[in-house]
Design an enzyme around this catalytic site. Structure first.
Site, mmCIF file in Angstrom:
data_model
loop_
_atom_site.group_PDB
_atom_site.id
_atom_site.type_symbol
_atom_site.label_atom_id
_atom_site.label_comp_id
_atom_site.label_asym_id
_atom_site.label_seq_id
_atom_site.Cartn_x
_atom_site.Cartn_y
_atom_site.Cartn_z
ATOM 1 N N ASP A 22 0.946 -0.992 -0.076
ATOM 2 C CA ASP A 22 0.323 -0.221 -0.064
ATOM 3 C C ASP A 22 0.734 1.317 0.141
ATOM 4 O OD1 ASP A 22 -2.158 -1.999 0.344
ATOM 5 O OD2 ASP A 22 -2.163 -1.732 2.407
ATOM 6 N N GLU A 184 -11.152 0.279 -3.974
ATOM 7 C CA GLU A 184 -10.669 0.756 -2.678
ATOM 8 C C GLU A 184 -9.419 1.681 -2.945
ATOM 9 O OE1 GLU A 184 -9.829 -2.800 -0.557
ATOM 10 O OE2 GLU A 184 -8.478 -3.512 -1.963
#
Length: 515
Positions: A22, A184
């Site tokens: 991420d 997302e």
């Protein structure tokens, strides 16, 4: 807006190997800063610095105080801190992220990226993966992935006051993506005349993709790119898989790049990734007002070739006044559980729990950063129980443990805990070594069926004072077996009494590869 594809220099890819998922990056002048998810580990949210987007050095952790990172003692593995975003605005660094185990979404700020970072300002936003962006009027916008069970399960945006933790407008439905699961990881950007919304979808496994939409303002309406997904390696035989959760960053000369997570699965079908999701880099070009991203290439430096910058040292002799920021521990690291001063030049670990199979143990480790690796420590166990472990979570770890004049190899795989090998060791310090290799070197008299050896992504070897003790199939310490979002962490532990470690060395298996 049309731009040529940047000409990439030769560089290693992944640019940050090991469990660093991420990624989010920002540029301040000629310096770049990057943060990653840390889940249940403390300290949380590692911070990296680079001058070229290629060579990164960890300079600290955003959440390095218990007051910043409240995690329950029994927080589940792969819970905790999800998907931070780092931005620089009005002379300050900002990080927004989600603590899924306590409190939800929050921001922290700092004058310098090394810290100190502020205590959290909690924001009443649902969902996960929040982002920060400021418009020309100084309004702060946050895009985030919608909460499960919400009326709109997609990306939403809200105008917020990040200093006070207040929602000023919204949340407003923004974009549901292209129809794949789990839209997302949103990031908002004002580039030229458009606002762009970059997201991940398809799940963070092999179907992971990157998609983009644009709108005249953060309020929408959002138009999907005609070439979505702009990046996907799904259903290909490329060595890099699960490409997604990306962030865009521009250079001073007007080029654009993307940092993203991806995996390097190995072994027989379905393939196993053991290091976790890593940070990769790929160039971006603009065509007709849309970003275009080519396949992410696996780039590996030739063995023995020099690096343009000095890498972080592979060995720690514990002579510094503080622990290196690369050291992490599950959930917390109580002050009484470790010391660098009790025995100068040694790391002292004091047991806080009787087993690695439950939360609350004393464990200090580093992310495994090389597929073929060698990790060595010098341990003085005293009269305690301590060792070296390769860990994914409490139910998946291999331990090389010294206690009561013996050294044993212990494998915990799901509900099974088994001692696979052991031998007596003399009193005093002992050298423990764990290696990972892709190919098992079978002895000449090996009678095991060859079918036992075709599926493993690697083999984990255990050595004591330079002598081999055992070797175990590495697939059981992979995400495909253990599940979750983290990768392997190799570290020192004490589960009885007090133990001392003189040094720790982690690097490539072949020393000729260099650090």
């Amino acid at each position: 807006m049309t731009s040529p594809k940047p000409e990439p220099p030769h560089y290693d890819n992944p640019v940050i190997p090991g469990f660093h998922p991420d990624p989010s990056a920002c540029r301040v002048g000629e310096d770049y800063y990057l943060v990653c998810s840390s889940f249940e580990y403390f300290p949380g949210v590692p911070v990296f610095h680079s001058r070229d987007l290629v060579h990164w050095r960890q300079i600290g952790n955003v959440l390095d105080r218990p007051s910043q990172l409240p995690l329950p003692a029994d927080a589940m593995a792969s819970d905790g801190i999800y998907a931070p975003t780092i931005r620089h605005h009005d002379g300050r660094f900002w990080v927004i992220t989600t603590n899924t185990s306590h409190g939800g979404n929050f921001t922290v700020t700092a004058e310098r990226p090394e810290g100190p970072w502020s205590d959290p300002v909690w924001i009443d936003l649902p969902g996960i993966d929040p982002d920060l962006a400021w418009d020309e009027d100084g309004n702060c916008w946050s895009a985030f992935a919608g909460a499960h069970g919400a009326d709109f399960f997609g990306v939403q945006v809200a105008r917020i006051d990040p200093e006070a933790g207040k929602v000023l407008e919204g949340p407003l439905p923004a974009w549901e993506g292209t129809g794949l699961q789990w839209p997302e990881a949103p990031h908002l950007y004002r580039i030229g005349e458009w606002w762009y919304l970059l997201i991940a979808e398809g799940g963070t496994e092999r179907g992971h993709t990157v998609a983009v939409a644009r709108a005249p303002s953060p309020r929408g309406p959002w138009e999907s790119a005609p070439t979505n997904p702009v990046l996907s390696h799904r259903s290909t035989n490329r060595p890099i898989q699960s490409t997604g959760h990306a962030d865009l960053v521009g250079t001073p000369d007007g080029q654009w790049w993307m940092v993203l997570l991806a995996t390097r699965p190995r072994g027989y079908s379905p393939g196993f990734h053991v290091l976790g999701r890593e940070t990769f880099l790929t160039p971006v070009r603009w065509e007709d007002g849309w970003p275009r991203v080519g396949p992410v290439e696996l780039r590996e430096r030739a063995p023995g070739s020099p690096r343009p910058v000095e890498p972080a040292p592979r060995r720690d002799d514990f002579d510094a006044p503080e622990l290196d920021p690369r050291w992490i521990s599950p959930r917390s690291r109580p002050d009484g559980s470790w010391s660098l001063t009790e025995r100068p030049g040694w790391l002292t670990l004091r047991a806080t729990g009787p087993t690695l199979d439950r939360p609350g143990c004393t464990f200090v480790g580093r992310r495994q950063s090389h597929p073929e690796s060698r990790t060595t420590v010098l341990l003085d166990p005293g009269t305690g129980r301590a060792g070296l472990s390769v860990r994914v979570d409490e139910a998946h770890h291999y331990d090389l443990e010294v206690s009561d004049g013996r050294v044993d190899v212990v494998a915990r795989i799901g509900p099974v805990r088994q001692t696979t090998a052991g031998r007596p060791v003399p009193p005093g310090p002992v050298i423990l070594e764990i290696t990972t290799r892709h190919v098992r070197e079978l002895p000449p008299d090996d009678a095991e069926p060859r079918g036992l050896h075709v599926a493993a992504p690697d083999y984990v070897g255990f050595h004591v004072n330079g002598e081999p003790l055992a070797e175990i199939d590495g697939r059981y310490l992979s995400t495909e077996v253990a599940t979750g979002f983290t990768g392997r962490v190799i570290g020192m532990y004490a589960t009885g009494g007090t133990a001392w470690f003189d040094w720790f060395d982690h690097g490539p298996h072949d020393a000729a590869e260099g650090p």
